[in-house]
Design an enzyme around this catalytic site. Structure first.
Site, mmCIF file in Angstrom:
data_model
loop_
_atom_site.group_PDB
_atom_site.id
_atom_site.type_symbol
_atom_site.label_atom_id
_atom_site.label_comp_id
_atom_site.label_asym_id
_atom_site.label_seq_id
_atom_site.Cartn_x
_atom_site.Cartn_y
_atom_site.Cartn_z
ATOM 1 N N GLY A 1 0.838 -1.185 0.000
ATOM 2 C CA GLY A 1 0.000 0.000 0.000
ATOM 3 C C GLY A 1 0.872 1.233 0.000
ATOM 4 C CD GLN B 1 3.395 5.827 2.826
ATOM 5 O OE1 GLN B 1 2.438 5.234 2.332
ATOM 6 N NE2 GLN B 1 4.426 5.182 3.354
ATOM 7 C CG HIS C 1 0.534 6.733 5.801
ATOM 8 N ND1 HIS C 1 1.621 7.219 6.476
ATOM 9 C CD2 HIS C 1 0.820 5.435 5.522
ATOM 10 C CE1 HIS C 1 2.533 6.261 6.601
ATOM 11 N NE2 HIS C 1 2.069 5.156 6.038
ATOM 12 C CB CYS D 1 5.833 2.319 7.491
ATOM 13 S SG CYS D 1 5.171 3.791 6.683
ATOM 14 C CG LEU D 2 6.898 1.365 1.384
ATOM 15 C CD1 LEU D 2 6.252 1.647 0.041
ATOM 16 C CD2 LEU D 2 8.010 0.339 1.242
ATOM 17 C CG HIS E 1 0.049 1.003 7.695
ATOM 18 N ND1 HIS E 1 1.073 0.543 8.488
ATOM 19 C CD2 HIS E 1 0.609 1.908 6.850
ATOM 20 C CE1 HIS E 1 2.198 1.165 8.139
ATOM 21 N NE2 HIS E 1 1.944 1.990 7.135
ATOM 22 C CD GLU E 2 -0.998 2.456 2.814
ATOM 23 O OE1 GLU E 2 -0.794 3.664 2.584
ATOM 24 O OE2 GLU E 2 -0.090 1.670 3.080
HETATM 25 ZN ZN ZN Z 1 3.083 3.352 5.932
#
Ligand code: ZN
Length: 183
Positions: free
Chosen positions: A50, A55, A149, A103-104, A145-146
């Site tokens: 995701g 991000q 953000h 997480c990226l 999670h997404e």
């Molecule tokens: Zn993340």
């Protein structure tokens, strides 16, 4: 299409509340459609399941998700590629499950995070059509999670025990080789 630079923890854009997208003529909105294509490329290149627009330094309410089959995690439930715009949760279960997340935007870190086991939400797809999702398990965790953000929240904020925050190598050495959700 292009792979975009992923903002990392400390970049203030990750802490902003993302703005809703104007859905009028969204099919013909080249800026948004190109952004979505680039987000999909970036998610796939970075091997996430995701990615949220903040991000990639755009503070607007767009997330992309995709989980194709993985030999490493055969038990993980798969979900197809999707784009969710202006998502709103309509249900969170009180029952929670804890899973290891990555997480990226926090590369190399893993943390054990409690999440609602089941969620329901409403959103719009990239064609501007309304979509309804009700799900549980891995997909429900990835959605939470997404969408966090979009509200300036990262997974460490949701942790109840920071002793369960670990780098990847130490995670593999000291913690069980449990499923990790990288989103
Ligand atoms: Zn993340």
């Amino acid at each position: 299409m292009a792979v975009l630079k992923v903002a990392r923890l400390g970049d203030p854009i990750l802490r902003q509340i993302a703005k809703p997208v104007n859905l009028e003529n969204i099919r013909d909105n080249k800026d948004i459609q190109l952004l979505i294509d680039d987000m999909i490329d970036t998610m796939r290149m970075e091997k996430g399941v995701g990615l949220a627009a903040p991000q990639v330094s755009r503070s607007i309410q767009v997330v992309v998700l995709e989980c194709a089959g993985s030999e490493r995690y055969p038990d993980r439930n798969e979900f197809p590629l999707m784009t969710l715009i202006n998502p709103v949760f309509t249900k969170y279960s009180e029952e929670t499950v804890s899973g290891w997340e990555g997480c990226l935007s926090l590369p190399g870190l893993r943390g054990l995070v409690p999440r609602s086991r089941e969620v329901a939400l409403e959103a719009y797809n990239r064609m501007g059509e309304k979509v309804f999702i009700e799900t549980d398990g891995f997909f429900a965790i990835a959605l939470q999670h997404e969408i966090d953000h979009l509200n300036g929240i990262v997974f460490v904020d949701r942790m109840t025990d920071l002793a369960k925050l670990s780098y990847q190598e130490e995670f593999e050495t000291y913690w069980m080789k449990e499923d990790v959700i990288e989103v």
